[in-house]
Design a protein around this motif. Structure first.
Motif, PDB file in Angstrom:
ATOM      1  N   ALA A 200       0.830  -1.208   0.000  1.00 22.84           N
ATOM      2  CA  ALA A 200       0.000   0.000   0.000  1.00 22.84           C
ATOM      3  C   ALA A 200       0.863   1.257   0.000  1.00 22.84           C
ATOM      4  O   ALA A 200       0.519   2.265  -0.636  1.00 22.84           O
ATOM      5  N   ALA A 201       2.000   1.197   0.684  1.00 23.11           N
ATOM      6  CA  ALA A 201       2.927   2.332   0.685  1.00 23.11           C
ATOM      7  C   ALA A 201       3.456   2.585  -0.722  1.00 23.11           C
ATOM      8  O   ALA A 201       3.548   3.737  -1.169  1.00 23.11           O
ATOM      9  N   ARG A 202       3.815   1.538  -1.419  1.00 22.38           N
ATOM     10  CA  ARG A 202       4.290   1.674  -2.802  1.00 22.38           C
ATOM     11  C   ARG A 202       3.212   2.298  -3.680  1.00 22.38           C
ATOM     12  O   ARG A 202       3.492   3.210  -4.463  1.00 22.38           O
ATOM     13  N   ARG A 203       1.983   1.841  -3.558  1.00 20.28           N
ATOM     14  CA  ARG A 203       0.898   2.376  -4.386  1.00 20.28           C
ATOM     15  C   ARG A 203       0.698   3.867  -4.117  1.00 20.28           C
ATOM     16  O   ARG A 203       0.491   4.652  -5.049  1.00 20.28           O
ATOM     17  N   ARG A 204       0.778   4.267  -2.857  1.00 19.30           N
ATOM     18  CA  ARG A 204       0.590   5.681  -2.524  1.00 19.30           C
ATOM     19  C   ARG A 204       1.709   6.528  -3.126  1.00 19.30           C
ATOM     20  O   ARG A 204       1.449   7.607  -3.665  1.00 19.30           O
ATOM     21  N   ALA A 205       2.937   6.057  -3.039  1.00 18.65           N
ATOM     22  CA  ALA A 205       4.060   6.814  -3.598  1.00 18.65           C
ATOM     23  C   ALA A 205       3.910   6.989  -5.101  1.00 18.65           C
ATOM     24  O   ALA A 205       4.130   8.078  -5.643  1.00 18.65           O
ATOM     25  N   VAL A 206       3.528   5.918  -5.791  1.00 12.73           N
ATOM     26  CA  VAL A 206       3.380   5.978  -7.244  1.00 12.73           C
ATOM     27  C   VAL A 206       2.230   6.886  -7.644  1.00 12.73           C
ATOM     28  O   VAL A 206       2.333   7.694  -8.574  1.00 12.73           O
ATOM     29  N   ARG A 207       1.129   6.780  -6.911  1.00  5.86           N
ATOM     30  CA  ARG A 207      -0.095   7.492  -7.289  1.00  5.86           C
ATOM     31  C   ARG A 207       0.007   8.992  -7.039  1.00  5.86           C
ATOM     32  O   ARG A 207      -0.516   9.797  -7.816  1.00  5.86           O
ATOM     33  N   HIS A 208       0.693   9.379  -5.976  1.00  6.38           N
ATOM     34  CA  HIS A 208       0.614  10.777  -5.545  1.00  6.38           C
ATOM     35  C   HIS A 208       1.939  11.544  -5.548  1.00  6.38           C
ATOM     36  O   HIS A 208       1.922  12.765  -5.437  1.00  6.38           O
ATOM     37  N   TYR A 209       3.083  10.868  -5.651  1.00  5.34           N
ATOM     38  CA  TYR A 209       4.334  11.572  -5.375  1.00  5.34           C
ATOM     39  C   TYR A 209       5.401  11.416  -6.456  1.00  5.34           C
ATOM     40  O   TYR A 209       6.580  11.573  -6.163  1.00  5.34           O
ATOM     41  N   GLY A 210       5.011  11.137  -7.676  1.00  8.04           N
ATOM     42  CA  GLY A 210       6.002  11.151  -8.746  1.00  8.04           C
ATOM     43  C   GLY A 210       6.571  12.556  -8.921  1.00  8.04           C
ATOM     44  O   GLY A 210       5.860  13.560  -8.757  1.00  8.04           O
ATOM     45  N   TRP A 211       7.861  12.647  -9.277  1.00  5.02           N
ATOM     46  CA  TRP A 211       8.475  13.968  -9.422  1.00  5.02           C
ATOM     47  C   TRP A 211       7.801  14.787 -10.520  1.00  5.02           C
ATOM     48  O   TRP A 211       7.657  16.019 -10.388  1.00  5.02           O
ATOM     49  N   GLY A 212       7.397  14.161 -11.606  1.00  6.71           N
ATOM     50  CA  GLY A 212       6.852  14.898 -12.736  1.00  6.71           C
ATOM     51  C   GLY A 212       5.689  15.805 -12.378  1.00  6.71           C
ATOM     52  O   GLY A 212       5.745  17.022 -12.605  1.00  6.71           O
ATOM     53  N   PRO A 213       4.605  15.273 -11.795  1.00 10.50           N
ATOM     54  CA  PRO A 213       3.477  16.138 -11.435  1.00 10.50           C
ATOM     55  C   PRO A 213       3.844  17.216 -10.415  1.00 10.50           C
ATOM     56  O   PRO A 213       3.347  18.340 -10.487  1.00 10.50           O
ATOM     57  N   GLN A 214       4.710  16.875  -9.449  1.00  8.43           N
ATOM     58  CA  GLN A 214       5.106  17.866  -8.445  1.00  8.43           C
ATOM     59  C   GLN A 214       5.836  19.033  -9.101  1.00  8.43           C
ATOM     60  O   GLN A 214       5.571  20.206  -8.804  1.00  8.43           O
ATOM     61  N   LEU A 215       6.786  18.730  -9.976  1.00 11.43           N
ATOM     62  CA  LEU A 215       7.582  19.788 -10.587  1.00 11.43           C
ATOM     63  C   LEU A 215       6.800  20.541 -11.668  1.00 11.43           C
ATOM     64  O   LEU A 215       7.014  21.746 -11.861  1.00 11.43           O
ATOM     65  N   ASP A 216       5.890  19.880 -12.357  1.00 10.10           N
ATOM     66  CA  ASP A 216       5.021  20.584 -13.297  1.00 10.10           C
ATOM     67  C   ASP A 216       4.208  21.651 -12.569  1.00 10.10           C
ATOM     68  O   ASP A 216       4.017  22.769 -13.075  1.00 10.10           O
ATOM     69  N   ARG A 217       3.722  21.300 -11.380  1.00  9.28           N
ATOM     70  CA  ARG A 217       2.949  22.250 -10.575  1.00  9.28           C
ATOM     71  C   ARG A 217       3.815  23.452 -10.201  1.00  9.28           C
ATOM     72  O   ARG A 217       3.374  24.602 -10.238  1.00  9.28           O
ATOM     73  N   GLN A 218       5.062  23.190  -9.842  1.00 15.79           N
ATOM     74  CA  GLN A 218       5.950  24.291  -9.467  1.00 15.79           C
ATOM     75  C   GLN A 218       6.281  25.177 -10.662  1.00 15.79           C
ATOM     76  O   GLN A 218       6.294  26.406 -10.559  1.00 15.79           O
ATOM     77  N   LEU A 219       6.539  24.568 -11.822  1.00 15.10           N
ATOM     78  CA  LEU A 219       6.835  25.355 -13.020  1.00 15.10           C
ATOM     79  C   LEU A 219       5.655  26.235 -13.413  1.00 15.10           C
ATOM     80  O   LEU A 219       5.838  27.375 -13.873  1.00 15.10           O
ATOM     81  N   LEU A 220       4.453  25.741 -13.216  1.00 14.83           N
ATOM     82  CA  LEU A 220       3.270  26.548 -13.515  1.00 14.83           C
ATOM     83  C   LEU A 220       3.229  27.774 -12.617  1.00 14.83           C
ATOM     84  O   LEU A 220       2.973  28.892 -13.077  1.00 14.83           O
ATOM     85  N   ARG A 221       3.494  27.600 -11.325  1.00 15.65           N
ATOM     86  CA  ARG A 221       3.507  28.730 -10.411  1.00 15.65           C
ATOM     87  C   ARG A 221       4.605  29.721 -10.788  1.00 15.65           C
ATOM     88  O   ARG A 221       4.389  30.941 -10.787  1.00 15.65           O
ATOM     89  N   MET A 222       5.779  29.227 -11.138  1.00 15.69           N
ATOM     90  CA  MET A 222       6.875  30.118 -11.497  1.00 15.69           C
ATOM     91  C   MET A 222       6.538  30.912 -12.761  1.00 15.69           C
ATOM     92  O   MET A 222       6.823  32.108 -12.856  1.00 15.69           O
ATOM     93  N   SER A 223       5.937  30.261 -13.737  1.00 15.48           N
ATOM     94  CA  SER A 223       5.574  30.964 -14.973  1.00 15.48           C
ATOM     95  C   SER A 223       4.505  32.018 -14.691  1.00 15.48           C
ATOM     96  O   SER A 223       4.520  33.106 -15.287  1.00 15.48           O
ATOM     97  N   GLN A 224       3.576  31.711 -13.769  1.00 13.72           N
ATOM     98  CA  GLN A 224       2.563  32.702 -13.398  1.00 13.72           C
ATOM     99  C   GLN A 224       3.208  33.911 -12.735  1.00 13.72           C
ATOM    100  O   GLN A 224       2.840  35.056 -13.018  1.00 13.72           O
ATOM    101  N   LEU A 225       4.183  33.677 -11.864  1.00 16.98           N
ATOM    102  CA  LEU A 225       4.878  34.787 -11.217  1.00 16.98           C
ATOM    103  C   LEU A 225       5.609  35.651 -12.236  1.00 16.98           C
ATOM    104  O   LEU A 225       5.643  36.881 -12.122  1.00 16.98           O
ATOM    105  N   CYS A 226       6.196  35.012 -13.238  1.00 20.92           N
ATOM    106  CA  CYS A 226       6.903  35.778 -14.263  1.00 20.92           C
ATOM    107  C   CYS A 226       5.937  36.610 -15.098  1.00 20.92           C
ATOM    108  O   CYS A 226       6.317  37.645 -15.645  1.00 20.92           O
ATOM    109  N   ARG A 227       4.689  36.180 -15.203  1.00 24.63           N
ATOM    110  CA  ARG A 227       3.702  36.916 -15.995  1.00 24.63           C
ATOM    111  C   ARG A 227       3.037  38.043 -15.218  1.00 24.63           C
ATOM    112  O   ARG A 227       2.692  39.070 -15.786  1.00 24.63           O
TER     113      ARG A 227
END
Length: 396
Positions: free
Chosen positions: A347-374
């Motif tokens: 269950a721990a493995r499933r939670r890590a895969v489902r919610h904590y991949g680096w890609g979605p986390q960093l995409d969210r951060q890049l979106l915020r950074m681009s908004q700040l630049c705008r």
């Protein structure tokens, strides 16, 4: 043209002193960020860190720049910049579209000064609980002083990232309103159950029918490594403990095994996946990256119900104990292995895969950074919004 992650002009710069030969979560976050941005042809990433002498990275992009800084005594190789000027000038020379500071020291002030001169947003990341660390070493009298310093510093950033809800709450208590939770992630293709290394237990002298507990991190006061070792005396002889990190107490218990700091993620994943459970006594975690890495390896977790740990761990993926004392830790371990601990690890493995991949986390951060630049808005020291000139309208 508005700058978004799809705009070739978006150049992000990070600066931090949390970069050394035995670095932990902050370095892994920055390396993951670098790898993620390298896969985006629309973005560019630069990183400014301390070192023994001036240097650029060897690759053609020269994305990593090193400035000389004073080596901290007994600091596991960390270096502390003493003057902000060289760091400010280096950031101005890089001319990024946004600057992120990963610590609250000299580099944070350099980031703010460079961003003001360039006319770009300055962002802080609240990786380290400075007030608690100082209180552990100096006493609670220092908390009001450090709190006032942090509040003034972080209110001057255009935005603040916090790695967990508990850290975002601390920023709110300091009067910082421009905050978003930016959780860290894990590479689930590296940290995975199949990373187990055959023969590793034999090499460590651990019986094949033993229950192997593991912890990876720094041997600092807030990690309570002494209580991890002491918990072995509260457990029966089936239980062994593997400590991974610099400065661990070698030879302090017959069922203790110690491995020095492991820089390579694949090697660390092999050690974690070869264990049965993570035992974590830290009660001041700002996120708990090793918890997530262990979960991705299919390990259930026994941790302390304090700091950011409860945001990752509940009864579905492990056990929480009330204090970082040996007896409480041992009771948590016993409860875990009285359950279907293999199913808990899955269950721990499933939670890590489902919610904590680096890609979605960093995409969210890049979106915020681009908004700040705008947006072209910042918050002044009072927390009120104020206009700032866009990059290019201020002479460097």
């Amino acid at each position: 043209m508005e700058k978004t992650p799809a705009s070739p002009a978006l150049h992000l710069a990070d600066v931090t002193m949390f970069w050394g030969p035995a670095s932990g979560g902050v370095r892994r976050y920055l390396e993951a960020k670098r790898h993620h941005i390298a896969g985006c042809p629309d973005c560019q990433h630069s990183l400014l860190v301390p070192g023994p002498h001036p240097a650029w990275s060897a690759d053609a992009n020269q994305w990593l720049r090193q400035l000389p800084a004073w080596r901290l005594p007994a600091g596991d190789g960390y270096r502390f910049p003493l003057r902000s000027g060289p760091w400010r000038e280096a950031l101005i020379e890089l001319a990024p579209d946004a600057i992120e500071a990963g610590d609250p020291y000299v580099t944070a002030h350099a980031a703010q000064a460079a961003a003001k001169q360039l006319g770009v947003p300055a962002v802080g990341f609240f990786h380290s609980d400075l007030s608690r660390l100082l209180a552990l070493r100096c006493g609670d009298w220092v908390r009001p002083l450090s709190g006032r310093y942090l509040g003034r510093l972080y209110r001057r950033f255009d935005w603040m990232f916090a790695p967990s809800d508990v850290m975002a709450s601390q920023l709110a208590e300091l009067g910082v309103r421009h905050v978003s939770v930016q959780r860290l992630g894990v590479d689930t293709s590296i940290f995975r159950p199949s990373a187990v290394q055959p023969g590793l237990r034999d090499a460590l002298g651990i019986p094949r029918d033993a229950r192997l507990l593991v912890f990876a991190g720094r041997n600092t006061r807030e990690k309570h490594v002494d209580q991890l070792v002491a918990s072995l005396d509260e457990l029966d002889g089936r239980y062994y403990l593997l400590l991974i990190g610099a400065g661990m107490p070698v030879g302090s218990h017959p069922r203790l095994r110690v491995v020095d700091y492991v820089a390579d993620e694949h090697t660390l994943a092999a050690y974690l996946a070869s264990a049965d459970a993570l035992l974590h006594a830290g009660d001041a975690e700002t996120f708990g990256l090793v918890i997530l890495e262990a979960m991705a390896c299919g390990l259930p977790v026994v941790g302390v119900d304090a700091g950011a740990t409860p945001e990752l761990v509940d009864e579905a993926v492990g056990e929480l104990v009330p204090t970082a004392r040996a007896a409480a830790l041992a009771r948590g371990v016993t409860r875990l292995f009285e359950r279907d601990w293999l199913a808990t690890g899955a269950a721990a493995r499933r939670r890590a895969v489902r919610h904590y991949g680096w890609g979605p986390q960093l995409d969210r951060q890049l979106l915020r950074m681009s908004q700040l630049c705008r947006e072209g808005r910042v918050s002044d020291d009072s927390g009120a919004e104020a206009s700032w000139p866009h990059k290019g309208s201020v002479s460097a």
